[in-house]
Design a protein around this motif. Structure first.
Motif, PDB file in Angstrom:
ATOM      1  N   THR A  94       0.823  -1.190   0.074  1.00 59.06           N
ATOM      2  CA  THR A  94      -0.071  -0.069   0.120  1.00 59.06           C
ATOM      3  C   THR A  94       0.777   1.168   0.172  1.00 59.06           C
ATOM      4  OG1 THR A  94       0.016   0.297   2.356  1.00 59.06           O
ATOM      5  CG2 THR A  94      -1.796  -1.208   1.555  1.00 59.06           C
ATOM      6  N   LEU A  95       0.251   2.252  -0.409  1.00 61.31           N
ATOM      7  CA  LEU A  95       1.148   3.544  -0.314  1.00 61.31           C
ATOM      8  C   LEU A  95       1.463   4.059   0.946  1.00 61.31           C
ATOM      9  CD1 LEU A  95      -1.027   5.695  -3.008  1.00 61.31           C
ATOM     10  CD2 LEU A  95       1.356   5.167  -3.177  1.00 61.31           C
ATOM     11  N   ALA A  96       0.305   3.600   2.045  1.00 63.44           N
ATOM     12  CA  ALA A  96       0.818   3.745   3.678  1.00 63.44           C
ATOM     13  C   ALA A  96       1.988   3.286   3.794  1.00 63.44           C
ATOM     14  CB  ALA A  96      -0.598   3.398   4.340  1.00 63.44           C
ATOM     15  N   ALA A  97       2.026   1.952   3.526  1.00 63.54           N
ATOM     16  CA  ALA A  97       3.344   0.982   3.853  1.00 63.54           C
ATOM     17  C   ALA A  97       4.543   1.436   3.108  1.00 63.54           C
ATOM     18  CB  ALA A  97       3.024  -0.363   3.334  1.00 63.54           C
ATOM     19  N   HIS A  98       4.564   2.312   1.992  1.00 64.62           N
ATOM     20  CA  HIS A  98       5.710   2.659   1.387  1.00 64.62           C
ATOM     21  C   HIS A  98       6.022   3.840   2.122  1.00 64.62           C
ATOM     22  CE1 HIS A  98       7.028   0.563  -2.552  1.00 64.62           C
ATOM     23  NE2 HIS A  98       5.909  -0.010  -2.458  1.00 64.62           N
ATOM     24  N   THR A  99       5.095   4.802   2.463  1.00 63.53           N
ATOM     25  CA  THR A  99       5.195   6.155   3.187  1.00 63.53           C
ATOM     26  C   THR A  99       5.908   5.869   4.490  1.00 63.53           C
ATOM     27  OG1 THR A  99       3.599   7.014   1.701  1.00 63.53           O
ATOM     28  CG2 THR A  99       4.408   8.178   3.795  1.00 63.53           C
ATOM     29  N   ASP A 100       5.588   4.676   5.102  1.00 65.86           N
ATOM     30  CA  ASP A 100       6.048   4.559   6.726  1.00 65.86           C
ATOM     31  C   ASP A 100       7.184   4.103   6.294  1.00 65.86           C
ATOM     32  OD1 ASP A 100       5.520   4.813   9.370  1.00 65.86           O
ATOM     33  OD2 ASP A 100       5.583   2.682   9.523  1.00 65.86           O
ATOM     34  N   HIS A 101       7.472   3.192   5.556  1.00 69.23           N
ATOM     35  CA  HIS A 101       8.854   2.580   5.376  1.00 69.23           C
ATOM     36  C   HIS A 101       9.806   3.586   5.219  1.00 69.23           C
ATOM     37  CE1 HIS A 101      11.842  -0.717   4.235  1.00 69.23           C
ATOM     38  NE2 HIS A 101      11.929   0.423   2.989  1.00 69.23           N
ATOM     39  N   VAL A 102       9.597   4.590   4.360  1.00 69.10           N
ATOM     40  CA  VAL A 102      10.542   5.537   4.246  1.00 69.10           C
ATOM     41  C   VAL A 102      10.676   6.171   5.515  1.00 69.10           C
ATOM     42  CG1 VAL A 102      10.872   7.737   2.856  1.00 69.10           C
ATOM     43  CG2 VAL A 102       9.922   5.853   1.801  1.00 69.10           C
ATOM     44  N   ARG A 103       9.625   6.452   6.216  1.00 63.38           N
ATOM     45  CA  ARG A 103       9.736   7.121   7.487  1.00 63.38           C
ATOM     46  C   ARG A 103      10.731   6.444   8.337  1.00 63.38           C
ATOM     47  NH1 ARG A 103       8.821   6.135  12.082  1.00 63.38           N
ATOM     48  NH2 ARG A 103       7.805   4.118  11.454  1.00 63.38           N
ATOM     49  N   TYR A 104      10.576   5.097   8.345  1.00 67.62           N
ATOM     50  CA  TYR A 104      11.422   4.176   9.283  1.00 67.62           C
ATOM     51  C   TYR A 104      12.737   4.229   9.075  1.00 67.62           C
ATOM     52  CZ  TYR A 104      12.278  -0.162  11.819  1.00 67.62           C
ATOM     53  OH  TYR A 104      12.724  -1.188  12.483  1.00 67.62           O
ATOM     54  N   HIS A 105      13.091   4.068   7.491  1.00 66.60           N
ATOM     55  CA  HIS A 105      14.372   4.115   7.221  1.00 66.60           C
ATOM     56  C   HIS A 105      15.081   5.467   7.506  1.00 66.60           C
ATOM     57  CE1 HIS A 105      17.950   4.636   4.335  1.00 66.60           C
ATOM     58  NE2 HIS A 105      17.813   3.510   4.333  1.00 66.60           N
ATOM     59  N   MET A 106      14.373   6.574   7.144  1.00 72.45           N
ATOM     60  CA  MET A 106      14.887   7.985   7.958  1.00 72.45           C
ATOM     61  C   MET A 106      15.191   7.992   9.342  1.00 72.45           C
ATOM     62  SD  MET A 106      13.330  10.624   5.152  1.00 72.45           S
ATOM     63  CE  MET A 106      14.350  11.855   5.915  1.00 72.45           C
ATOM     64  N   TRP A 107      14.075   7.290  10.089  1.00 71.41           N
ATOM     65  CA  TRP A 107      14.516   7.269  11.602  1.00 71.41           C
ATOM     66  C   TRP A 107      15.933   6.591  11.914  1.00 71.41           C
ATOM     67  CZ3 TRP A 107      14.982   2.942  14.509  1.00 71.41           C
ATOM     68  CH2 TRP A 107      14.948   3.050  15.758  1.00 71.41           C
ATOM     69  N   TYR A 145      14.193   5.925  -4.519  1.00 78.04           N
ATOM     70  CA  TYR A 145      13.728   5.021  -5.104  1.00 78.04           C
ATOM     71  C   TYR A 145      12.050   4.778  -4.745  1.00 78.04           C
ATOM     72  CZ  TYR A 145      12.348  -0.109  -5.317  1.00 78.04           C
ATOM     73  OH  TYR A 145      11.489  -1.156  -5.656  1.00 78.04           O
ATOM     74  N   HIS A 146      11.793   4.905  -3.501  1.00 79.03           N
ATOM     75  CA  HIS A 146      10.531   4.697  -2.980  1.00 79.03           C
ATOM     76  C   HIS A 146       9.352   5.804  -3.759  1.00 79.03           C
ATOM     77  CE1 HIS A 146      10.441   1.352  -0.675  1.00 79.03           C
ATOM     78  NE2 HIS A 146      11.715   1.457  -0.344  1.00 79.03           N
ATOM     79  N   LEU A 147       9.999   7.336  -3.828  1.00 78.30           N
ATOM     80  CA  LEU A 147       9.214   8.207  -4.593  1.00 78.30           C
ATOM     81  C   LEU A 147       8.779   7.627  -5.844  1.00 78.30           C
ATOM     82  CD1 LEU A 147       8.014  10.873  -5.298  1.00 78.30           C
ATOM     83  CD2 LEU A 147      10.442  11.713  -5.809  1.00 78.30           C
ATOM     84  N   GLY A 148       9.838   6.994  -6.699  1.00 79.25           N
ATOM     85  CA  GLY A 148       9.257   6.335  -8.045  1.00 79.25           C
ATOM     86  C   GLY A 148       8.272   5.212  -7.862  1.00 79.25           C
ATOM     87  N   ALA A 149       8.540   4.484  -6.784  1.00 77.57           N
ATOM     88  CA  ALA A 149       7.641   3.364  -6.524  1.00 77.57           C
ATOM     89  C   ALA A 149       5.987   3.886  -6.027  1.00 77.57           C
ATOM     90  CB  ALA A 149       7.945   2.424  -5.368  1.00 77.57           C
ATOM     91  N   ILE A 150       6.043   4.702  -5.222  1.00 78.79           N
ATOM     92  CA  ILE A 150       4.778   5.378  -4.864  1.00 78.79           C
ATOM     93  C   ILE A 150       4.108   6.252  -6.023  1.00 78.79           C
ATOM     94  CG2 ILE A 150       3.678   7.414  -3.404  1.00 78.79           C
ATOM     95  CD1 ILE A 150       5.943   6.664  -1.520  1.00 78.79           C
ATOM     96  N   ARG A 151       5.048   6.782  -6.832  1.00 82.34           N
ATOM     97  CA  ARG A 151       4.218   7.426  -8.017  1.00 82.34           C
ATOM     98  C   ARG A 151       3.648   6.267  -9.018  1.00 82.34           C
ATOM     99  NH1 ARG A 151       5.511  12.791  -9.180  1.00 82.34           N
ATOM    100  NH2 ARG A 151       4.786  12.490 -11.463  1.00 82.34           N
ATOM    101  N   GLN A 152       4.221   5.042  -9.112  1.00 90.96           N
ATOM    102  CA  GLN A 152       3.804   4.177  -9.823  1.00 90.96           C
ATOM    103  C   GLN A 152       2.511   3.394  -9.411  1.00 90.96           C
ATOM    104  OE1 GLN A 152       4.636   3.287 -13.238  1.00 90.96           O
ATOM    105  NE2 GLN A 152       5.802   5.038 -12.842  1.00 90.96           N
ATOM    106  N   ILE A 153       2.554   3.222  -7.999  1.00 88.74           N
ATOM    107  CA  ILE A 153       1.405   2.593  -7.114  1.00 88.74           C
ATOM    108  C   ILE A 153       0.279   3.323  -7.536  1.00 88.74           C
ATOM    109  CG2 ILE A 153       0.596   1.862  -5.004  1.00 88.74           C
ATOM    110  CD1 ILE A 153       3.396   1.044  -4.396  1.00 88.74           C
ATOM    111  N   LEU A 154       0.706   4.857  -7.315  1.00 94.99           N
ATOM    112  CA  LEU A 154      -0.738   5.955  -7.369  1.00 94.99           C
ATOM    113  C   LEU A 154      -1.459   5.739  -8.605  1.00 94.99           C
ATOM    114  CD1 LEU A 154      -1.891   8.253  -5.724  1.00 94.99           C
ATOM    115  CD2 LEU A 154      -0.316   9.840  -6.894  1.00 94.99           C
ATOM    116  N   LYS A 155      -0.675   5.385  -9.665  1.00 98.00           N
ATOM    117  CA  LYS A 155      -1.359   5.416 -11.020  1.00 98.00           C
ATOM    118  C   LYS A 155      -2.473   4.237 -10.853  1.00 98.00           C
ATOM    119  CE  LYS A 155       2.382   6.948 -13.980  1.00 98.00           C
ATOM    120  NZ  LYS A 155       3.482   6.620 -15.049  1.00 98.00           N
ATOM    121  N   ALA A 156      -1.981   3.030 -10.119  1.00 93.21           N
ATOM    122  CA  ALA A 156      -3.157   2.010 -10.063  1.00 93.21           C
ATOM    123  C   ALA A 156      -4.169   2.581  -9.204  1.00 93.21           C
ATOM    124  CB  ALA A 156      -2.368   0.767  -9.546  1.00 93.21           C
ATOM    125  N   VAL A 157      -3.698   3.022  -8.312  1.00 84.38           N
ATOM    126  CA  VAL A 157      -4.913   3.695  -6.961  1.00 84.38           C
ATOM    127  C   VAL A 157      -5.918   4.507  -7.714  1.00 84.38           C
ATOM    128  CG1 VAL A 157      -5.046   4.957  -5.014  1.00 84.38           C
ATOM    129  CG2 VAL A 157      -3.171   3.127  -5.161  1.00 84.38           C
TER     130      VAL A 157
END
Length: 155
Positions: free
Chosen positions: A58-71, A141-153
């Motif tokens: 999900t987009l929520a999972a990708h977004t939180d994964h980026v947050r977790y990595h940055m933490w 990388y995750h920005l690109g993945a998020i943008r691709q998932i967003l197309k499907a959403v």
């Protein structure tokens, strides 16, 4: 690290999260329209859109994964060592309500702002430079993945 290189790293991190500067004078690697960074791409999403499963994530999972990595990056910059991290758990989010989605977005913004502060404050060495640059690459990388998932959403 030279001031020019430090400023360049901050520019790339900002573009990843905020998109190109406004007024837009071009972009280094994102789309050149406003809101093409992670914050712009995810900011207008509802919790329902952020919770839609696309190819098992999900987009929520990708977004939180980026947050977790940055933490994790910020902890390394703060303490000089890798914190204990559970990468599998960083993908456990399958659906969010509005409050959870807002918390994820706010947490990501806080980690982003913290990283920008650290870029100015740390005494640079090869390990810390690698950590910051890997965080930049990971987030991009995750920005690109998020943008691709967003197309499907949005279909």
């Amino acid at each position: 690290m030279s001031e020019a290189l430090r400023n360049s790293v901050k520019t790339m991190v900002r573009e990843t999260f905020e998109g190109p500067p406004v007024p837009i004078k071009g972009s280094w690697f994102t789309n050149s329209e406003p809101n093409s960074g992670i914050f712009g791409v995810t900011g207008g999403l509802s919790c329902d859109e952020a919770s839609l499963s696309v190819h098992g994530t999900t987009l929520a999972a990708h977004t939180d994964h980026v947050r977790y990595h940055m933490w994790g990056t910020n902890e390394i910059l703060k303490n000089g060592k890798q914190p204990e991290m559970d990468w599998g758990k960083s993908w456990d989010i399958h659906s969010v309500d509005e409050q959870q989605w807002n918390r994820i977005q706010e947490g990501l913004r806080n980690e982003y702002l913290t990283l920008l502060e650290w870029i100015d404050a740390i005494e640079w060495n090869e390990l810390l430079a690698n950590e910051v640059l890997s965080s930049l690459a990971h987030s991009s990388y995750h920005l690109g993945a998020i943008r691709q998932i967003l197309k499907a959403v949005k279909e």
